[in-house]
Motif scaffolding. Structure first.
Motif, PDB file in Angstrom:
ATOM      1  N   LEU A   1       0.815  -1.223   0.000  1.00  0.00           N
ATOM      2  CA  LEU A   1       0.000   0.000   0.000  1.00  0.00           C
ATOM      3  C   LEU A   1       0.849   1.273   0.000  1.00  0.00           C
ATOM      4  CD1 LEU A   1      -2.823   1.311   0.138  1.00  0.00           C
ATOM      5  CD2 LEU A   1      -2.652   1.207   2.619  1.00  0.00           C
ATOM      6  N   GLY A   2       1.864   1.315   0.870  1.00  0.00           N
ATOM      7  CA  GLY A   2       2.676   2.527   0.977  1.00  0.00           C
ATOM      8  C   GLY A   2       3.365   2.907  -0.320  1.00  0.00           C
ATOM      9  N   VAL A   3       4.043   1.942  -0.934  1.00  0.00           N
ATOM     10  CA  VAL A   3       4.770   2.288  -2.179  1.00  0.00           C
ATOM     11  C   VAL A   3       3.786   2.575  -3.314  1.00  0.00           C
ATOM     12  CG1 VAL A   3       6.971   1.197  -1.676  1.00  0.00           C
ATOM     13  CG2 VAL A   3       5.177  -0.173  -2.702  1.00  0.00           C
ATOM     14  N   ARG A   4       2.663   1.857  -3.320  1.00  0.00           N
ATOM     15  CA  ARG A   4       1.671   2.159  -4.363  1.00  0.00           C
ATOM     16  C   ARG A   4       1.126   3.569  -4.199  1.00  0.00           C
ATOM     17  NH1 ARG A   4      -2.766  -0.453  -3.616  1.00  0.00           N
ATOM     18  NH2 ARG A   4      -2.241  -1.962  -2.005  1.00  0.00           N
ATOM     19  N   MET A   5       0.773   3.943  -2.951  1.00  0.00           N
ATOM     20  CA  MET A   5       0.185   5.279  -2.753  1.00  0.00           C
ATOM     21  C   MET A   5       1.169   6.378  -3.135  1.00  0.00           C
ATOM     22  SD  MET A   5      -2.918   4.628  -1.943  1.00  0.00           S
ATOM     23  CE  MET A   5      -3.439   6.336  -1.941  1.00  0.00           C
ATOM     24  N   ASP A   6       2.460   6.170  -2.828  1.00  0.00           N
ATOM     25  CA  ASP A   6       3.455   7.176  -3.224  1.00  0.00           C
ATOM     26  C   ASP A   6       3.410   7.383  -4.733  1.00  0.00           C
ATOM     27  OD1 ASP A   6       4.356   7.713  -0.672  1.00  0.00           O
ATOM     28  OD2 ASP A   6       6.054   6.314  -0.777  1.00  0.00           O
ATOM     29  N   ARG A   7       3.329   6.282  -5.492  1.00  0.00           N
ATOM     30  CA  ARG A   7       3.314   6.408  -6.947  1.00  0.00           C
ATOM     31  C   ARG A   7       1.980   6.958  -7.463  1.00  0.00           C
ATOM     32  NH1 ARG A   7       5.521   4.670 -12.016  1.00  0.00           N
ATOM     33  NH2 ARG A   7       7.452   4.068 -11.004  1.00  0.00           N
ATOM     34  N   HIS A   8       0.861   6.515  -6.857  1.00  0.00           N
ATOM     35  CA  HIS A   8      -0.439   7.075  -7.247  1.00  0.00           C
ATOM     36  C   HIS A   8      -0.403   8.601  -7.111  1.00  0.00           C
ATOM     37  CE1 HIS A   8      -2.888   3.433  -7.692  1.00  0.00           C
ATOM     38  NE2 HIS A   8      -2.533   2.979  -6.502  1.00  0.00           N
TER      39      HIS A   8
END
Ligand SMILES: *Cc1c(COP(=O)(O)O)cnc(C)c1O
Length: 399
Positions: free
Chosen positions: A268-275
């Protein structure tokens, strides 16, 4: 709460010797998910079982008796969700709507009153207007970016203020701390649907909310491959009442769905950073584009909720809406011409999605106060290469 066989069930930190590691990404990967003490399996197994052998009548091993009541895979997800939202109890459901229904039938009875956002998620609006209404629950839609309007709408029978921030599809922001004050002054609960932000960007319980609601179908699951919902609370007594209703009403998450959601949450964390990073690139490109008349994104300084969002969110998220100068037909064309952005409903997955709220997610709001502009396009920005997303939209806007 039963002790999961082979897995330690504890408080939220991941304890190794005397130290507690409680960073968000550490909790996402480890909370509720320690390696199996018997086999060493690092991933929580899918306990695809309905029932559990007993050692003599009532002799439960690790507390499990029937999987509607508790299942080890679901339990791992529930513990992880509680940790990520800084709560003490998480409960996982078959869908976001199942979580909402269970919550509302736990906290509201006929004659009670609930304040909802004037631009509530369509399914939430439908649950109040078409189902709870028939059971005598009174409800009222109020623009929640206006804390004073919410305060004026509170009545003696108000049992809950239901908030969503940011909202769908216009990304309106409401002040969670202020709404918690309004709710608590009158003995009501503040419920926050945190689906759009995810706990990585915003943790409503730390701002005074009593209940967090999620459609885990969206960012938490993150891969558009599972439907699920969740509730997280910080009051153990409310947690027990919700667990009683979860078991009694039975709309639980199955073991495989719980496992897929846990797997999604790890990133979730790395995905949200990219989103968020991709969303910022796209917002900048849309603002420069002559075919776009308005961009809705809480990260923009001119967004009316920008300051509040900056206070209560870590970053501004992956959802963007914009209006197309050429009107409804032009907006529909943009949705149909994009190629990397897939035309479809839902949000929060790794793949970028585009949709026309007026004809798709919000079609049922036509003619109501929830009606959205006909030239509006909504994006759920995925985690593909940002340049490709910008180029795709530029081409789709070229008409
Ligand atoms: C999707 C969604 C829901 C409903 O969740 P389901 O998993 O589809 O039942 C509730 N609130 C918001 C903000 C949503 O986006």
């Amino acid at each position: 709460m039963p002790e999961r066989r082979g897995h330690r069930v504890g408080d939220h930190g991941v304890s190794v010797s005397a130290m507690t590691f409680d960073g968000f990404e550490t909790l996402a990967i480890h909370a509720g998910q320690e390696a199996d003490t018997e086999t060493g399996a690092v991933v929580v197994p899918i306990y695809q079982t309905s029932t559990y052998a007993q050692d003599g009548v009532g002799g439960l091993r690790s507390g499990y008796e029937y999987s509607r009541t508790a299942n080890p895979t679901r339990g791992a997800l529930e513990e992880c969700l509680a940790a990520l939202e800084s709560g003490i109890r998480g409960l996982a459901f078959a869908s976001g709507m199942a979580a909402e229904d269970t919550l509302l039938r736990t906290v509201a009875k006929p004659g009670d009153h609930v304040i909802i956002p004037s631009d509530a998620y369509g399914g939430t609006f439908r649950l109040f207007s078409k189902v709870l209404d028939r059971w005598g629950v009174q409800w009222e839609a109020v623009p929640q970016s206006d804390t004073e309007a919410v305060r004026r709408a509170v009545r003696p029978e108000t049992v809950a203020i239901w908030a969503e921030t940011p909202t769908n599809p216009l990304l309106t922001i409401s002040d969670i701390e202020a709404l918690a004050g309004v709710a608590h002054n009158s003995g009501a609960l503040l419920v926050v649907d945190n689906t759009f932000a995810s706990p990585y960007l915003q943790r409503p319980l730390t701002l005074g909310a009593d209940v967090v609601v999620h459609s885990t179908t969206k960012y938490l699951g993150g891969h558009s491959d599972v439907v699920g919902g969740a509730l997280v609370v910080s009051d153990p007594e409310l947690g027990d009442r919700l667990a009683f209703h979860q078991n009694t009403m039975g709309a639980v998450a199955g073991p495989f769905d719980a496992w897929l959601t846990l797997r999604g949450i790890k990133t979730l964390g790395v995905r949200m950073d990219r989103h968020c990073a991709n969303a910022e690139l796209i917002v900048a490109a849309l603002q420069r584009h002559p075919a776009v008349s308005e961009v809705y994104y809480p990260g923009l300084a001119e967004h009316p909720g920008h300051k509040t969002a900056g206070r209560q969110m870590r970053a501004f998220g992956g959802m963007i809406s914009f209006r197309v100068r050429g009107g409804e037909e032009a907006a529909l064309k943009v949705c149909e011409r994009s190629r990397v952005f897939t035309l479809g409903e839902s949000l929060g997955g790794v793949e970028s999605l585009i949709e026309h709220p007026g004809r798709m997610t919000h079609a049922s709001a036509a003619g109501s106060p929830l009606e959205v502009p006909a030239d509006l396009v909504r994006l759920s920005v995925g985690i593909e290469s940002g340049d490709d997303l910008v180029a795709d939209l530029a081409e789709a806007l070229e008409q």
